[in-house]
Write a protein that holds these residues in place. Structure first.
Motif, PDB file in Angstrom:
ATOM      1  N   PHE A  28      38.453  27.549  33.597  1.00  0.00           N
ATOM      2  CA  PHE A  28      38.402  28.469  34.733  1.00  0.00           C
ATOM      3  C   PHE A  28      39.534  28.138  35.692  1.00  0.00           C
ATOM      4  CE2 PHE A  28      34.233  28.116  32.920  1.00  0.00           C
ATOM      5  CZ  PHE A  28      33.762  29.429  32.900  1.00  0.00           C
ATOM      6  N   TYR A  30      41.390  28.137  39.304  1.00  0.00           N
ATOM      7  CA  TYR A  30      41.158  28.144  40.754  1.00  0.00           C
ATOM      8  C   TYR A  30      42.484  27.916  41.464  1.00  0.00           C
ATOM      9  CZ  TYR A  30      36.109  28.022  40.044  1.00  0.00           C
ATOM     10  OH  TYR A  30      34.825  28.338  39.681  1.00  0.00           O
ATOM     11  N   GLN A  52      28.176  33.319  42.533  1.00  0.00           N
ATOM     12  CA  GLN A  52      27.885  33.599  43.932  1.00  0.00           C
ATOM     13  C   GLN A  52      27.290  32.400  44.669  1.00  0.00           C
ATOM     14  OE1 GLN A  52      28.630  36.510  45.621  1.00  0.00           O
ATOM     15  NE2 GLN A  52      29.758  36.934  43.731  1.00  0.00           N
ATOM     16  N   PRO A  68      45.573  33.990  37.326  1.00  0.00           N
ATOM     17  CA  PRO A  68      44.862  34.649  36.222  1.00  0.00           C
ATOM     18  C   PRO A  68      45.104  36.153  36.274  1.00  0.00           C
ATOM     19  CG  PRO A  68      43.322  33.932  37.926  1.00  0.00           C
ATOM     20  CD  PRO A  68      44.644  33.369  38.295  1.00  0.00           C
ATOM     21  N   LYS A  69      45.115  36.794  35.088  1.00  0.00           N
ATOM     22  CA  LYS A  69      45.449  38.221  35.017  1.00  0.00           C
ATOM     23  C   LYS A  69      44.260  39.133  35.322  1.00  0.00           C
ATOM     24  CE  LYS A  69      49.149  37.472  31.654  1.00  0.00           C
ATOM     25  NZ  LYS A  69      49.618  37.694  30.268  1.00  0.00           N
ATOM     26  N   ASP A  70      43.050  38.689  34.989  1.00  0.00           N
ATOM     27  CA  ASP A  70      41.910  39.606  35.063  1.00  0.00           C
ATOM     28  C   ASP A  70      40.952  39.351  36.217  1.00  0.00           C
ATOM     29  OD1 ASP A  70      41.353  37.231  33.896  1.00  0.00           O
ATOM     30  OD2 ASP A  70      40.061  38.000  32.306  1.00  0.00           O
ATOM     31  N   TYR A  71      41.248  38.358  37.090  1.00  0.00           N
ATOM     32  CA  TYR A  71      40.406  38.160  38.275  1.00  0.00           C
ATOM     33  C   TYR A  71      41.208  37.403  39.322  1.00  0.00           C
ATOM     34  CZ  TYR A  71      39.707  33.439  36.323  1.00  0.00           C
ATOM     35  OH  TYR A  71      39.895  32.182  35.815  1.00  0.00           O
ATOM     36  N   GLU A  72      40.744  37.483  40.567  1.00  0.00           N
ATOM     37  CA  GLU A  72      41.427  36.794  41.660  1.00  0.00           C
ATOM     38  C   GLU A  72      40.863  35.380  41.766  1.00  0.00           C
ATOM     39  OE1 GLU A  72      42.251  37.184  46.468  1.00  0.00           O
ATOM     40  OE2 GLU A  72      41.374  38.878  45.382  1.00  0.00           O
ATOM     41  N   ALA A  73      41.731  34.408  41.703  1.00  0.00           N
ATOM     42  CA  ALA A  73      41.291  33.010  41.707  1.00  0.00           C
ATOM     43  C   ALA A  73      40.770  32.611  43.086  1.00  0.00           C
ATOM     44  CB  ALA A  73      42.440  32.094  41.299  1.00  0.00           C
ATOM     45  N   LYS A  74      39.605  31.938  43.091  1.00  0.00           N
ATOM     46  CA  LYS A  74      39.058  31.393  44.337  1.00  0.00           C
ATOM     47  C   LYS A  74      39.759  30.065  44.646  1.00  0.00           C
ATOM     48  CE  LYS A  74      34.426  33.173  43.301  1.00  0.00           C
ATOM     49  NZ  LYS A  74      33.050  32.807  42.912  1.00  0.00           N
TER      50      LYS A  74
END
Length: 834
Positions: A28, A30, A52, A68-74
């Protein structure tokens, strides 16, 4: 994995690939706050938000600049370490374990990290910033007002609130305050690991002079208790000859005794004569009083040691086949010393915690504070201290059970796998289902280390590898010193029962020998590989047998708890006074375990001191140690136990060993049953007669002429192993094949059957030339409310693309789980099942 030497500017946008301790087969990404760019490293821990609500401890596996291409990194929430807690060697090993044993890297990490290196969250209470007690319309009780006033200046944990209000049950009060919007409850993330501290005392700076001390003692002349404290402190701390010792102070516990009270010390602290402070101390540690003199090896031991060193040079792996009592440990110690002197680390693996108790006492005399001990009976904090000790180089040498293979070694030179045949090295549930002996081989390749396997009864697989010249072979064929192998005798239970000579579970022959042995002030070990009082209760009138409501097994009766317990899921029922089916009170026990043997022994030998050693008596941290020390000191006459008593223990006065239920061990439905029975009987036999006096072993059996017993009687280990190899080759079992067991689990029996049949059909259609058995029901077909079916795959040793086969199996399982009806089916893979 990214290069550890990569540097990033504080202005760069930096991302980290995390391995999280969850059973999901991917990493994952971050985002790293720019302020941490210069501090972040691969191998460090960080707190991240997962989903969440979840907060997890992750390990940084890679650093890069690609979002990452498919989600915004936290963003990561917090970086926990200044330095890495896992080295690149561990990442390589953990990934191999995940690939070979068909699980996820997250599952490996979860097993690898001690719980104390993971984070927990604690519920905290704070005052609502918008709350005003004067303007609220709500009424408050006295306790609620006390809490509100305290929260004005501080945030409290649940336990703090409980102490403040003097109440155990605070939840209704907190719920009421929350509904009145007076408080906010939140989760505070905290580290589980807490260093152990000890309170110390030292003389305050204002009193460190002869003049000041004279003035002080004039004042204390009228206060004899405080004067006694100061005199004892000055005796222990030579203030003027070694002033630096005052800075270190003295442990408060050393000042307290029958003449000195804590209140006297506290008064001196209150008056600022003494200063109290805390010092971090190790939870356990061995004094650095190493014995530097060399070991005196016998001629036979030297020859074996030299053969091992030659094997290390040529093959890297050696198998030491030494009969029980031949002195394998002395050779281990000699090799450990040489490796440590060369600047490398050593890992010494043992299969049972019981074994560590006796061996650690011996090894600590040799290696002192260089040695750490690592096993599951230690607390979380103790395991973290060993982990950190390996990281910092404090512990160059670790003795531990199978989980020790996860420790962060960076310069490993030698791995010793003692009792390498033992099935305890195999992890069953949960994943990863690894075998520590086999993982040790991979560790050695990663670290360029050597591996020594040791056993009196080598596994069939290891002996085969030695025959194939993959491992070197060294042997010890004689016991050390004057000790001789014991005589093996048999108590024929068939004849004893016909003549009605047996008493309960004991043959007359065994009882007679026990009586003679303890009359000579010698000791007895009795081995029964089943704990509890009786494996089954039965009604004599209607044949009712109590069964577990969650598993397809009968409940085992434990007399000391007066309960019937399932050994698979822990379900328990009270022992009934009458049969629930027919109301008969004629309930009888069938079979026997260690608890029943202990009870019968007390009837036969009321004056003997009897101890039992099984899972029930060794649950506490010091359980093993207390039992072994009692036996070693001669306080215990008879030790009854499960397989814990069979392995590696060394007692001077044991001259008789009794073996129960040998027939059940041999005829267990498993291709390894003969091997395990032979190993257990031979190993427990080896506890007898380990000094000058020759010992005896009595095996209770209904079939003394069974071929396996001839190998035991003749102490013919190699003959037995060769016979097993011939049998395994004929039936295509390891070491001539690799096994992958597939276990299908579901709470619905029909769905379990459907999934297992579809899965076996899929692999039969696609895997040509590979033997597939099943699906079939295992011996225990239901555990924890889940029905079980198994499929066994026999893979040829020369199968070139084992990785491709495993990938196909995993993908096939994933496709089945995508079908709506089969979504809740669990498909578990066990590679090299033991």
């Amino acid at each position: 994995m990214a290069d550890l030497s990569l540097n990033f500017d504080t202005g760069d946008t930096l991302f980290a690939e995390f391995v999280l301790p969850v059973p999901i087969g991917k990493r994952f990404t971050y985002r790293i706050p720019s302020a941490l760019n210069q501090k972040v490293k691969v191998g460090q821990r960080a707190i991240v938000q997962f989903g969440q609500k979840k907060i997890l401890t992750g390990i940084i596996a890679q650093l890069h600049n690609q979002p990452p291409k498919d989600y915004e990194a936290k963003y990561i929430l917090e970086l926990l370490d200044e330095h890495e807690v896992i080295y690149p060697q561990q990442f390589t090993l953990y990934q191999w374990i995940a690939d070979y044993y068909m699980c996820t890297l997250g599952e490996v990490l979860n097993a690898a990290l001690p719980s104390g290196l993971k984070l927990s969250s604690e519920s905290m209470v704070q005052l609502n910033p918008s709350f005003n007690l004067e303007s609220t319309i709500h009424d408050f009780s006295e306790k609620e007002k006390i809490l509100i006033n305290r929260l004005k200046s501080d945030t409290l944990s649940y336990s703090d609130v409980s102490k403040l209000l003097g109440a155990k049950n605070i939840y209704s009060l907190l719920k009421a305050l929350s509904s009145k919007e007076a408080i906010i409850i939140f989760e505070q993330v905290k580290e589980k690991f807490r260093p152990k501290t000890e309170k110390h005392l030292r003389l305050t700076v204002g009193h460190i002079s002869i003049k000041k001390l004279e003035e002080l003692f004039e004042i204390l002349a009228a206060k004899p208790k405080q004067e006694a404290v100061m005199l004892k402190y000055l005796q222990a701390v030579p203030l003027f000859s070694h002033p630096e010792l005052n800075h270190q102070g003295l442990a408060k516990s050393k000042l307290l005794d029958s003449d000195i009270s804590e209140s006297s010390i506290n008064t001196l602290v209150k008056n600022k004569i003494l200063e109290e402070f805390e010092v971090i101390i190790p939870r356990f540690g061995f004094p650095d009083n190493k014995q530097e003199h060399p070991l005196l090896l016998s001629e036979q031991q030297e020859l074996a040691r030299n053969n091992i060193l030659t094997s290390f040079e040529n093959l890297g792996v050696a198998l030491l086949h030494g009969i029980t009592g031949s002195g394998k440990t002395e050779i281990y110690i000699d090799l450990i010393r040489k490796t440590l002197e060369g600047g490398s680390q050593v890992l010494y693996l043992l299969p049972e915690i019981a074994l560590t108790t006796q061996i650690v006492h011996r090894l600590k005399k040799m290696f002192g504070s260089e040695m750490g001990v690592y096993h599951s009976k230690f607390s979380d904090n103790e395991r973290v201290e060993v982990w950190n000790g390996v990281l910092t180089g404090k512990f160059k040498f670790v003795v531990g059970v199978r989980s020790s293979i996860f420790l962060p070694f960076d310069s490993l030179g030698l791995i010793i796998v003692d009792e390498e045949h033992d099935s305890s090295y195999k992890q069953h549930d949960p994943a990863p289902r690894y075998h520590a002996r086999d993982v040790a081989m991979v560790m050695a390749k990663i670290h360029h280390a050597k591996v020594l396997l040791g056993s009196a009864t080598p596994s069939v697989e290891s002996y085969y590898q030695a025959q194939q010249n993959k491992y070197g072979l060294a042997t010890l064929k004689e016991r050390f010193g004057e000790a001789q192998l014991p005589d093996i005798l048999f108590a024929d239970l068939s004849k004893e029962r016909q003549r009605k000579m047996n008493k309960g579970e004991f043959s007359s022959f065994l009882l007679k020998e026990i009586k003679e042995t303890i009359s000579k002030k010698e000791q007895v070990i009795l081995f029964q590989n089943r704990r509890g009082y009786s494996p089954m209760i039965q009604c004599e009138d209607c044949a009712w047998v109590p069964k577990c409501i969650n598993c397809a097994v009968s409940l085992t009766y434990h007399q000391y708890r007066h309960a019937m317990i399932c050994h698979y899921c822990g379900y328990r029922e009270e022992m009934p006074t009458q049969c629930p089916t027919c109301s008969s009170k004629r309930l009888r026990t069938l079979g026997y375990g260690t608890e029943k043997l202990e009870e019968e022994l007390k009837l036969h030998f009321p004056d003997a001191h009897i101890q039992r050693m099984d899972l029930d008596t060794t649950r506490s941290k010091s359980g093993y140690e207390n039992i072994i020390e009692g036996f070693e000191s001669g306080e215990t006459d008879i030790l009854v136990g499960t397989q814990m008593v069979t392995k590696g223990l060394d007692f001077d006065k044991v001259s008789l060993v009794g073996v129960f239920d040998a027939d059940r061990m041999m005829h267990f439905p498993d291709f390894r049953s003969y091997e395990r029975a032979f190993q257990l009987i031979t190993q427990v036999s080896g506890r007898s007669g380990r000094r000058a006096k020759k010992g005896k072993v009595i095996i209770q059996t209904s079939d003394p002429s069974h071929p396996l017993f001839s190998y035991v009687t003749d102490h013919n280990v190699t003959g037995f192993l060769q016979e097993q190899l011939n049998d395994r080759q004929h039936h295509f079992y390891p070491p001539y094949s690799r096994l992958i067991e597939i276990i299908v689990k579901h709470m619905d029996k029909n769905i379990c059957r459907e999934v297992a049949e579809k899965f076996s059909l899929t692999i039969r259609s696609n895997l040509k030339g590979i033997k597939i058995l099943g699906p079939g029901e295992p011996m225990i077909s239901k555990i924890r409310n889940e029905f079980l079916l198994t499929v066994l795959i026999k893979v040829p040793r020369d199968q070139g693309k084992l990785g491709d086969l495993k990938t196909f199996l995993i993908q096939s399982a994933q496709l089945l789980n995508q079908i709506k009806e089969y979504r809740n089916a669990k498909i578990v893979f066990d590679v090299d099942p033991a």
